[in-house]
Design a protein around this motif. Structure first.
Motif, short mmCIF file in Angstrom:
data_model
loop_
_atom_site.label_atom_id
_atom_site.label_comp_id
_atom_site.label_asym_id
_atom_site.label_seq_id
_atom_site.Cartn_x
_atom_site.Cartn_y
_atom_site.Cartn_z
N PHE A 178 21.04 37.68 -4.25
CA PHE A 178 21.79 38.60 -5.09
C PHE A 178 22.87 39.28 -4.27
O PHE A 178 22.56 40.02 -3.35
CB PHE A 178 20.90 39.66 -5.71
CG PHE A 178 21.70 40.65 -6.48
CD1 PHE A 178 22.12 40.36 -7.75
CD2 PHE A 178 22.08 41.84 -5.89
CE1 PHE A 178 22.90 41.25 -8.45
CE2 PHE A 178 22.87 42.73 -6.59
CZ PHE A 178 23.27 42.44 -7.86
N CYS A 206 19.43 50.99 -11.54
CA CYS A 206 19.15 50.12 -10.39
C CYS A 206 18.71 50.94 -9.18
O CYS A 206 19.38 51.89 -8.79
CB CYS A 206 20.41 49.34 -10.05
SG CYS A 206 20.31 48.47 -8.49
N ILE A 207 17.61 50.55 -8.61
CA ILE A 207 17.07 51.30 -7.47
C ILE A 207 17.98 51.16 -6.24
O ILE A 207 17.94 51.98 -5.34
CB ILE A 207 15.64 50.84 -7.13
CG1 ILE A 207 15.02 51.76 -6.08
CG2 ILE A 207 15.63 49.40 -6.67
CD1 ILE A 207 13.64 51.34 -5.65
N LEU A 208 18.79 50.13 -6.23
CA LEU A 208 19.71 49.95 -5.11
C LEU A 208 21.07 50.58 -5.38
O LEU A 208 21.97 50.52 -4.54
CB LEU A 208 19.87 48.47 -4.79
CG LEU A 208 18.59 47.76 -4.33
CD1 LEU A 208 18.85 46.28 -4.13
CD2 LEU A 208 18.07 48.38 -3.04
N HIS A 254 13.99 44.70 -7.23
CA HIS A 254 13.78 44.95 -8.65
C HIS A 254 12.34 44.62 -9.04
O HIS A 254 11.66 45.41 -9.69
CB HIS A 254 14.75 44.10 -9.46
CG HIS A 254 14.84 44.50 -10.91
ND1 HIS A 254 15.95 45.11 -11.42
CD2 HIS A 254 13.95 44.40 -11.92
CE1 HIS A 254 15.74 45.38 -12.70
NE2 HIS A 254 14.54 44.94 -13.03
N CYS A 282 24.62 45.03 -12.77
CA CYS A 282 23.88 43.96 -12.10
C CYS A 282 23.58 42.88 -13.12
O CYS A 282 23.24 43.17 -14.26
CB CYS A 282 22.56 44.51 -11.56
SG CYS A 282 21.37 43.22 -11.18
N PHE A 341 21.31 41.10 -14.75
CA PHE A 341 19.87 41.27 -14.88
C PHE A 341 19.16 39.93 -15.07
O PHE A 341 17.94 39.88 -15.11
CB PHE A 341 19.53 42.19 -16.05
CG PHE A 341 19.20 43.58 -15.61
CD1 PHE A 341 17.94 43.88 -15.11
CD2 PHE A 341 20.13 44.60 -15.69
CE1 PHE A 341 17.62 45.16 -14.70
CE2 PHE A 341 19.82 45.88 -15.28
CZ PHE A 341 18.57 46.17 -14.79
N TYR A 397 23.34 49.82 -7.66
CA TYR A 397 24.44 49.02 -8.21
C TYR A 397 24.74 49.48 -9.63
O TYR A 397 23.83 49.74 -10.42
CB TYR A 397 24.09 47.54 -8.21
CG TYR A 397 24.15 46.90 -6.84
CD1 TYR A 397 25.37 46.58 -6.26
CD2 TYR A 397 22.98 46.63 -6.14
CE1 TYR A 397 25.42 46.00 -5.01
CE2 TYR A 397 23.03 46.06 -4.88
CZ TYR A 397 24.25 45.74 -4.32
OH TYR A 397 24.30 45.18 -3.08
N TYR A 417 19.18 37.47 -12.95
CA TYR A 417 18.49 37.22 -11.70
C TYR A 417 18.02 38.55 -11.15
O TYR A 417 18.84 39.40 -10.83
CB TYR A 417 19.43 36.56 -10.70
CG TYR A 417 19.97 35.27 -11.22
CD1 TYR A 417 19.23 34.10 -11.08
CD2 TYR A 417 21.20 35.22 -11.86
CE1 TYR A 417 19.71 32.91 -11.58
CE2 TYR A 417 21.70 34.04 -12.37
CZ TYR A 417 20.94 32.88 -12.22
OH TYR A 417 21.41 31.70 -12.72
N LYS A 418 16.76 38.75 -11.09
CA LYS A 418 16.25 40.01 -10.60
C LYS A 418 15.93 39.90 -9.12
O LYS A 418 15.17 39.04 -8.69
CB LYS A 418 15.04 40.44 -11.41
CG LYS A 418 15.47 40.87 -12.80
CD LYS A 418 14.32 41.18 -13.71
CE LYS A 418 14.88 41.57 -15.09
NZ LYS A 418 13.86 41.49 -16.13
N CYS A 419 16.52 40.78 -8.38
CA CYS A 419 16.35 40.73 -6.93
C CYS A 419 14.95 41.19 -6.56
O CYS A 419 14.24 41.79 -7.36
CB CYS A 419 17.41 41.59 -6.25
SG CYS A 419 17.07 43.35 -6.30
S1 SF4 Z 1 18.07 43.13 -9.83
FE1 SF4 Z 1 18.23 44.32 -7.94
S2 SF4 Z 1 20.39 44.87 -7.85
FE2 SF4 Z 1 20.01 44.21 -9.94
S3 SF4 Z 1 19.51 46.08 -11.07
FE3 SF4 Z 1 17.58 45.23 -10.34
S4 SF4 Z 1 17.24 46.26 -8.40
FE4 SF4 Z 1 19.37 46.54 -8.89
#
Ligand code: SF4
Ligand code: SF4
Lengths: 137, 137
Positions: B136, A91-93, A107, A98, A100, A95, A102-104
């Motif tokens: 999210f 995860c680029i943030l 993402h 996550c 998966f 976390y 629901y992709k933020c």
């Molecule tokens: S959806 Fe967002 S928080 Fe979840 S893994 Fe992807 S980047 Fe990270």
DNA sequence: ATAAAATGCTACTTAATTTTAGTATTTCTT
DNA sequence: AAGAAATACTAAAATTAAGTAGCATTTTAT
């Protein structure tokens, strides 16, 4: 956006060794060639042996050689063996876990670029590096 | 291939704040929203203020708001302010200084991918994240 | 045989990153 | 005026990553 120092070292070591794929390299030799602290380098070489990229021969004229063809060692494997694939794919943030499903937004935006990175690493073998070889030391 | 934990935190913070761009967020609030250790979060928020992304108001009803439009804050700036641009742009083999005149095979192979990463970060603003917003938390 | 030159193992040390703590200051509420 | 709720500053602690040291083992050269 970075590889760990150790991953970079591993890439240095193996890409250098790939210049003469069948040669045997000692830690001392590699140290002089690519400038990594020699004791740390030795540890890494042992690790890379355990990871199956190279094999060691003991004793006076010992050293390291590839344990399989450089054309079958891909950059992604090297990075994976040192930093773990999650370091690339995670995860680029940051976390840990996550949903998966629901992709933020982040993402979605990062997805394609990440895939490009992964593809490059997965599709490039140490042998491929020789194509446009230029001496760099 | 990774951002530092702190960079990831910064991205979390600011992308979360961008969901309601004009709102004010307290450290406590953000802590509950995005789960970063609260004291460290506070330090980061101060850093992000100093970097000019957000501004703080003191006192009881204080907190943080964007100091410029989210559409004018690009991901590359955020990463740059925390890890430094070199962390993205630097030598993939970890050499501090390299005669860029002669580009080694690894450089050539990595070049395009690196550029893709840089472009994505440079071209994506916090506002862009809102396009396909999904909650999210 | 003995010494040299290499790797392997384990523990320790140093450096960098991340987290926590303490205290001061600001502003609003009452 | 006092207390609550916020940020700011600085230092320290904890954790992780990187680098070092010592000693054992293996093999070759002499
Ligand atoms: S959806 Fe967002 S928080 Fe979840 S893994 Fe992807 S980047 Fe990270
Ligand atoms: S040419 Fe090779 S060594 Fe030099 S900066 Fe590029 S990747 Fe690094």
């Amino acid at each position: 956006m970075n590889f760990s120092k150790t991953s970079k070292y591993a890439l240095r070591i193996l890409s250098h060794m790939a210049k003469d794929e069948t040669a045997q390299y000692s830690a001392q030799q590699l140290h002089e060639d690519i400038n990594i602290p020699v004791r740390y380098l030795r540890r890494l070489l042992t690790d890379l042996s355990k990871s199956g990229f190279i094999k060691s021969t003991h004793g006076r004229n010992g050293g390291f050689t590839f344990s399989r063809s450089a054309s079958q060692i891909f950059l992604s494997e090297i990075v994976d063996s040192v930093d773990g694939f999650e370091s690339i794919n995670g995860c680029i943030l940051g976390y840990d876990s996550c949903a998966f499903d629901y992709k933020c937004p982040m993402h979605v935006i990062w997805q394609e670029t990440k895939q490009k990175v992964i593809n490059t690493l997965k599709n490039t073998s140490l042998h491929d590096l020789r194509k446009n070889d230029l001496v760099f030391d």
